[in-house]
Write a protein that holds these residues in place. Structure first.
Motif, PDB file in Angstrom:
ATOM      1  N   LEU A 122      11.029 -25.776  -9.499  1.00  0.00           N
ATOM      2  CA  LEU A 122       9.915 -25.344 -10.345  1.00  0.00           C
ATOM      3  C   LEU A 122       8.565 -25.645  -9.705  1.00  0.00           C
ATOM      4  N   ASN A 123       8.448 -26.762  -9.024  1.00  0.00           N
ATOM      5  CA  ASN A 123       7.194 -27.071  -8.337  1.00  0.00           C
ATOM      6  C   ASN A 123       6.889 -26.059  -7.250  1.00  0.00           C
ATOM      7  N   MET A 124       7.915 -25.547  -6.614  1.00  0.00           N
ATOM      8  CA  MET A 124       7.696 -24.618  -5.501  1.00  0.00           C
ATOM      9  C   MET A 124       7.460 -23.188  -5.960  1.00  0.00           C
ATOM     10  N   ILE A 125       8.117 -22.750  -7.042  1.00  0.00           N
ATOM     11  CA  ILE A 125       7.990 -21.349  -7.449  1.00  0.00           C
ATOM     12  C   ILE A 125       7.371 -21.185  -8.827  1.00  0.00           C
ATOM     13  N   GLY A 126       6.974 -22.297  -9.468  1.00  0.00           N
ATOM     14  CA  GLY A 126       6.517 -22.241 -10.847  1.00  0.00           C
ATOM     15  C   GLY A 126       5.052 -21.923 -11.050  1.00  0.00           C
ATOM     16  N   GLY A 127       4.321 -21.571 -10.021  1.00  0.00           N
ATOM     17  CA  GLY A 127       2.920 -21.196 -10.197  1.00  0.00           C
ATOM     18  C   GLY A 127       2.795 -19.915 -10.998  1.00  0.00           C
ATOM     19  N   LYS A 128       1.598 -19.647 -11.456  1.00  0.00           N
ATOM     20  CA  LYS A 128       1.373 -18.509 -12.354  1.00  0.00           C
ATOM     21  C   LYS A 128       1.898 -17.179 -11.793  1.00  0.00           C
ATOM     22  N   TYR A 129       1.724 -16.940 -10.488  1.00  0.00           N
ATOM     23  CA  TYR A 129       2.164 -15.665  -9.907  1.00  0.00           C
ATOM     24  C   TYR A 129       3.128 -15.835  -8.735  1.00  0.00           C
ATOM     25  N   LYS A 130       3.565 -17.050  -8.479  1.00  0.00           N
ATOM     26  CA  LYS A 130       4.404 -17.295  -7.312  1.00  0.00           C
ATOM     27  C   LYS A 130       5.710 -16.496  -7.338  1.00  0.00           C
ATOM     28  N   ALA A 131       6.390 -16.484  -8.457  1.00  0.00           N
ATOM     29  CA  ALA A 131       7.660 -15.758  -8.535  1.00  0.00           C
ATOM     30  C   ALA A 131       7.439 -14.264  -8.300  1.00  0.00           C
ATOM     31  N   LEU A 132       6.360 -13.725  -8.862  1.00  0.00           N
ATOM     32  CA  LEU A 132       6.055 -12.303  -8.652  1.00  0.00           C
ATOM     33  C   LEU A 132       5.756 -12.009  -7.188  1.00  0.00           C
ATOM     34  N   ILE A 133       4.993 -12.885  -6.562  1.00  0.00           N
ATOM     35  CA  ILE A 133       4.672 -12.702  -5.140  1.00  0.00           C
ATOM     36  C   ILE A 133       5.952 -12.726  -4.320  1.00  0.00           C
ATOM     37  N   LEU A 134       6.784 -13.735  -4.554  1.00  0.00           N
ATOM     38  CA  LEU A 134       8.048 -13.834  -3.819  1.00  0.00           C
ATOM     39  C   LEU A 134       8.909 -12.602  -4.047  1.00  0.00           C
ATOM     40  N   TRP A 135       8.969 -12.155  -5.292  1.00  0.00           N
ATOM     41  CA  TRP A 135       9.780 -10.973  -5.634  1.00  0.00           C
ATOM     42  C   TRP A 135       9.332  -9.763  -4.827  1.00  0.00           C
ATOM     43  N   HIS A 136       8.032  -9.540  -4.775  1.00  0.00           N
ATOM     44  CA  HIS A 136       7.509  -8.360  -4.077  1.00  0.00           C
ATOM     45  C   HIS A 136       7.653  -8.460  -2.559  1.00  0.00           C
ATOM     46  N   LEU A 137       7.805  -9.671  -2.057  1.00  0.00           N
ATOM     47  CA  LEU A 137       7.968  -9.836  -0.613  1.00  0.00           C
ATOM     48  C   LEU A 137       9.433  -9.759  -0.169  1.00  0.00           C
ATOM     49  N   ILE A 138      10.350  -9.673  -1.118  1.00  0.00           N
ATOM     50  CA  ILE A 138      11.756  -9.491  -0.750  1.00  0.00           C
ATOM     51  C   ILE A 138      11.871  -8.139  -0.063  1.00  0.00           C
ATOM     52  N   ASP A 139      12.341  -8.158   1.158  1.00  0.00           N
ATOM     53  CA  ASP A 139      12.521  -6.950   1.970  1.00  0.00           C
ATOM     54  C   ASP A 139      11.214  -6.208   2.274  1.00  0.00           C
ATOM     55  N   ASN A 140      10.066  -6.857   2.071  1.00  0.00           N
ATOM     56  CA  ASN A 140       8.767  -6.222   2.337  1.00  0.00           C
ATOM     57  C   ASN A 140       7.829  -7.185   3.046  1.00  0.00           C
ATOM     58  N   THR A 141       6.983  -6.634   3.877  1.00  0.00           N
ATOM     59  CA  THR A 141       5.839  -7.353   4.431  1.00  0.00           C
ATOM     60  C   THR A 141       4.626  -6.655   3.852  1.00  0.00           C
ATOM     61  N   LEU A 142       3.762  -7.444   3.188  1.00  0.00           N
ATOM     62  CA  LEU A 142       2.630  -6.849   2.475  1.00  0.00           C
ATOM     63  C   LEU A 142       1.324  -7.534   2.838  1.00  0.00           C
ATOM     64  N   ARG A 143       0.265  -6.769   2.729  1.00  0.00           N
ATOM     65  CA  ARG A 143      -1.086  -7.299   2.931  1.00  0.00           C
ATOM     66  C   ARG A 143      -1.627  -7.759   1.580  1.00  0.00           C
ATOM     67  N   PHE A 144      -2.714  -8.511   1.618  1.00  0.00           N
ATOM     68  CA  PHE A 144      -3.319  -9.065   0.413  1.00  0.00           C
ATOM     69  C   PHE A 144      -3.615  -7.967  -0.609  1.00  0.00           C
ATOM     70  N   GLY A 145      -4.248  -6.892  -0.166  1.00  0.00           N
ATOM     71  CA  GLY A 145      -4.609  -5.796  -1.070  1.00  0.00           C
ATOM     72  C   GLY A 145      -3.400  -5.144  -1.714  1.00  0.00           C
ATOM     73  N   GLU A 146      -2.312  -5.042  -0.964  1.00  0.00           N
ATOM     74  CA  GLU A 146      -1.082  -4.456  -1.520  1.00  0.00           C
ATOM     75  C   GLU A 146      -0.505  -5.359  -2.607  1.00  0.00           C
TER      76      GLU A 146
END
Length: 119
Positions: A16-40
């Motif tokens: 929870l400390n590692m993934i429990g931030g407000k948007y951390k899980a969403l960020i990790l989810w979107h990076l699964i199989d993707n490389t994204l830039r900040f704007g994306e």
């Protein structure tokens, strides 16, 4: 059963400390199989302010869950991707998605967010 769940000695607290931030899980989810830039990432998670997105990305990088690659071009180009450790969190995120979807359905609601499953 007695559990002293403080600091990084408790497995659940550690996760929870590692993934429990407000948007951390969403960020990790979107990076699964993707490389994204900040704007994306901002387009995929529009509710996150630039400051909050930057903070969450820095924390994920500090915890070695994501890799930040800076290209020496003008203007600067920065890409984010999952590290090997970050990729290992995929089953946990998928389980969270499934559990949340079931919970919403049981309460007469439908999942409506930027996360799509299956990935």
């Amino acid at each position: 059963m007695d559990c002293n769940c403080t600091g990084y000695h408790c497995p659940v607290d550690t996760t929870l400390n590692m993934i429990g931030g407000k948007y951390k899980a969403l960020i990790l989810w979107h990076l699964i199989d993707n490389t994204l830039r900040f704007g994306e990432l901002r387009k995929l998670i529009p509710q996150a302010t630039p400051k909050m997105m930057t903070q969450q990305l820095r924390e994920l990088e500090e915890d070695h869950l994501i890799t930040r690659t800076v290209y020496p071009v003008v203007p600067p180009k920065v890409e984010y991707s999952l590290s090997e450790l970050g990729a290992s969190i995929r089953p946990i995120l998928e389980a969270m998605y499934a559990w949340g979807t079931d919970y919403l359905a049981q309460n007469g609601m439908k999942a409506s967010c930027s996360m799509k499953f299956p990935i």
